[in-house]
Motif scaffolding. Structure first.
Motif, PDB file in Angstrom:
ATOM      1  N   ASP A  41       0.867  -1.176   0.000  1.00  0.00           N
ATOM      2  CA  ASP A  41       0.000   0.000   0.000  1.00  0.00           C
ATOM      3  C   ASP A  41       0.902   1.223   0.000  1.00  0.00           C
ATOM      4  O   ASP A  41       2.051   1.174   0.469  1.00  0.00           O
ATOM      5  N   PHE A  42       0.373   2.333  -0.527  1.00  0.00           N
ATOM      6  CA  PHE A  42       1.144   3.570  -0.617  1.00  0.00           C
ATOM      7  C   PHE A  42       0.284   4.720  -0.109  1.00  0.00           C
ATOM      8  O   PHE A  42      -0.865   4.876  -0.531  1.00  0.00           O
ATOM      9  N   VAL A  43       0.822   5.503   0.806  1.00  0.00           N
ATOM     10  CA  VAL A  43       0.110   6.648   1.365  1.00  0.00           C
ATOM     11  C   VAL A  43       0.804   7.910   0.871  1.00  0.00           C
ATOM     12  O   VAL A  43       1.985   8.142   1.186  1.00  0.00           O
ATOM     13  N   ALA A  44       0.098   8.715   0.076  1.00  0.00           N
ATOM     14  CA  ALA A  44       0.671   9.936  -0.484  1.00  0.00           C
ATOM     15  C   ALA A  44       0.361  11.118   0.424  1.00  0.00           C
ATOM     16  O   ALA A  44      -0.798  11.339   0.798  1.00  0.00           O
ATOM     17  N   LEU A  45       1.389  11.870   0.764  1.00  0.00           N
ATOM     18  CA  LEU A  45       1.258  13.061   1.605  1.00  0.00           C
ATOM     19  C   LEU A  45       1.646  14.264   0.761  1.00  0.00           C
ATOM     20  O   LEU A  45       2.831  14.529   0.531  1.00  0.00           O
ATOM     21  N   LEU A  46       0.623  14.986   0.289  1.00  0.00           N
ATOM     22  CA  LEU A  46       0.865  16.089  -0.630  1.00  0.00           C
ATOM     23  C   LEU A  46       0.569  17.452  -0.034  1.00  0.00           C
ATOM     24  O   LEU A  46       1.122  18.454  -0.495  1.00  0.00           O
ATOM     25  N   ASN A  47      -0.299  17.518   0.967  1.00  0.00           N
ATOM     26  CA  ASN A  47      -0.575  18.838   1.517  1.00  0.00           C
ATOM     27  C   ASN A  47       0.338  19.111   2.715  1.00  0.00           C
ATOM     28  O   ASN A  47       0.818  18.185   3.379  1.00  0.00           O
ATOM     29  N   PRO A  48       0.612  20.375   2.979  1.00  0.00           N
ATOM     30  CA  PRO A  48       1.597  20.718   4.023  1.00  0.00           C
ATOM     31  C   PRO A  48       1.238  20.177   5.397  1.00  0.00           C
ATOM     32  O   PRO A  48       2.139  19.800   6.168  1.00  0.00           O
ATOM     33  N   GLN A  49      -0.053  20.122   5.726  1.00  0.00           N
ATOM     34  CA  GLN A  49      -0.447  19.626   7.049  1.00  0.00           C
ATOM     35  C   GLN A  49      -0.087  18.156   7.218  1.00  0.00           C
ATOM     36  O   GLN A  49       0.412  17.742   8.284  1.00  0.00           O
ATOM     37  N   ASP A  50      -0.335  17.359   6.178  1.00  0.00           N
ATOM     38  CA  ASP A  50       0.002  15.938   6.261  1.00  0.00           C
ATOM     39  C   ASP A  50       1.500  15.728   6.368  1.00  0.00           C
ATOM     40  O   ASP A  50       1.979  14.883   7.137  1.00  0.00           O
ATOM     41  N   ARG A  51       2.267  16.493   5.602  1.00  0.00           N
ATOM     42  CA  ARG A  51       3.724  16.339   5.650  1.00  0.00           C
ATOM     43  C   ARG A  51       4.272  16.795   6.998  1.00  0.00           C
ATOM     44  O   ARG A  51       5.181  16.168   7.549  1.00  0.00           O
ATOM     45  N   ALA A  52       3.706  17.873   7.523  1.00  0.00           N
ATOM     46  CA  ALA A  52       4.149  18.333   8.845  1.00  0.00           C
ATOM     47  C   ALA A  52       3.851  17.289   9.911  1.00  0.00           C
ATOM     48  O   ALA A  52       4.653  17.060  10.823  1.00  0.00           O
ATOM     49  N   ALA A  53       2.678  16.630   9.799  1.00  0.00           N
ATOM     50  CA  ALA A  53       2.330  15.579  10.755  1.00  0.00           C
ATOM     51  C   ALA A  53       3.314  14.419  10.650  1.00  0.00           C
ATOM     52  O   ALA A  53       3.714  13.831  11.668  1.00  0.00           O
ATOM     53  N   PHE A  54       3.719  14.086   9.421  1.00  0.00           N
ATOM     54  CA  PHE A  54       4.698  13.014   9.252  1.00  0.00           C
ATOM     55  C   PHE A  54       6.021  13.369   9.916  1.00  0.00           C
ATOM     56  O   PHE A  54       6.577  12.583  10.684  1.00  0.00           O
ATOM     57  N   TRP A  55       6.552  14.557   9.619  1.00  0.00           N
ATOM     58  CA  TRP A  55       7.862  14.914  10.145  1.00  0.00           C
ATOM     59  C   TRP A  55       7.841  15.026  11.666  1.00  0.00           C
ATOM     60  O   TRP A  55       8.816  14.662  12.336  1.00  0.00           O
ATOM     61  N   ALA A  56       6.707  15.488  12.212  1.00  0.00           N
ATOM     62  CA  ALA A  56       6.600  15.554  13.674  1.00  0.00           C
ATOM     63  C   ALA A  56       6.597  14.149  14.271  1.00  0.00           C
ATOM     64  O   ALA A  56       7.240  13.886  15.296  1.00  0.00           O
ATOM     65  N   ALA A  57       5.866  13.224  13.629  1.00  0.00           N
ATOM     66  CA  ALA A  57       5.784  11.854  14.143  1.00  0.00           C
ATOM     67  C   ALA A  57       7.103  11.114  13.979  1.00  0.00           C
ATOM     68  O   ALA A  57       7.464  10.274  14.805  1.00  0.00           O
ATOM     69  N   ALA A  58       7.835  11.408  12.908  1.00  0.00           N
ATOM     70  CA  ALA A  58       9.087  10.699  12.615  1.00  0.00           C
ATOM     71  C   ALA A  58      10.278  11.274  13.374  1.00  0.00           C
ATOM     72  O   ALA A  58      11.357  10.672  13.366  1.00  0.00           O
ATOM     73  N   ASP A  59      10.098  12.398  14.049  1.00  0.00           N
ATOM     74  CA  ASP A  59      11.196  13.085  14.732  1.00  0.00           C
ATOM     75  C   ASP A  59      11.733  12.232  15.882  1.00  0.00           C
ATOM     76  O   ASP A  59      10.998  11.886  16.807  1.00  0.00           O
TER      77      ASP A  59
END
Length: 203
Positions: A41-59
């Motif tokens: 499966d592939f989850v695409a993160l294209l909007n800034p809010q989704d990408r910010a949530a990813f980077w915060a979670a991956a920190d």
């Protein structure tokens, strides 16, 4: 193939459209998979809010170094997920002959291998589309946080992430490990008959 390289700095002002990501994933699902299980499966993160949530979670609490500043500017991220259950179910079917779903039958987790092959196709497709791309991993202790941030089921494994975008101008021709680490000669990596059995291939 010869032009493809990992890009670690992106121009955040140039977006990647969903149609482009859809086309790349349409290529990715042409990858081989054991038993045609297609456990990805592939989850695409294209909007800034989704990408910010990813980077915060991956920190993982590390410093915001040049790598993170460059990659976090990418306007698109694609999370690449593997699904072991799809393979265990498939190989318990009559034409495969395994009556149980034990992962012990799999010395190599092909659900991860096949997802990685699909990711490689995305990297190659990005090159053809004129985009830069980078495949990178998530710190092990942050997988659960990333799952929670993006609603990913617990039975999916985060094999890696692909950053997509237009390379930053200063990254167009510089950077990356190949500058400091030479590519291994073909004669060192190609073996005939047995390991170490042939050194006749030239670089």
């Amino acid at each position: 193939m010869l032009r493809r390289r990992m890009v670690r700095r992106f121009d955040p002002s140039v977006p990647v459209e969903m149609e482009v990501v859809r086309d790349l994933v349409a290529l990715a699902v042409r990858a081989p998979s054991a038993g045609f299980s297609q456990g990805w499966d592939f989850v695409a993160l294209l909007n800034p809010q989704d990408r910010a949530a990813f980077w915060a979670a991956a920190d993982d609490g590390g410093p915001a170094d040049a790598w993170l500043r460059g990659v976090s500017a990418a306007p698109a991220l694609v999370l690449c997920l593997s699904d072991a259950g799809a393979y265990l179910d498939r190989y318990a079917q009559a034409d495969k002959g395994w009556v149980d779903r034990s992962p012990d039958r799999w010395p190599i987790p092909y659900w991860d291998t096949d997802t990685a092959m699909a990711a490689m196709i995305i990297l190659l497709g990005a090159q053809d589309a004129g985009l830069g791309a980078l495949f990178f991993g998530i710190p092990g202790q942050r997988h659960d946080a990333v799952r929670e941030a993006h609603g990913i089921p617990e039975d999916r494994r985060l094999v890696g992430v692909i950053a997509l975008g237009t390379p930053a101008a200063r990254a167009a021709h510089t950077g990356g490990s190949p500058r400091t680490r030479p590519r291994r000669p073909l004669g060192d990596v190609l073996h005939a008959g047995r390991f170490g059995g042939w050194s006749g291939a030239s670089a």
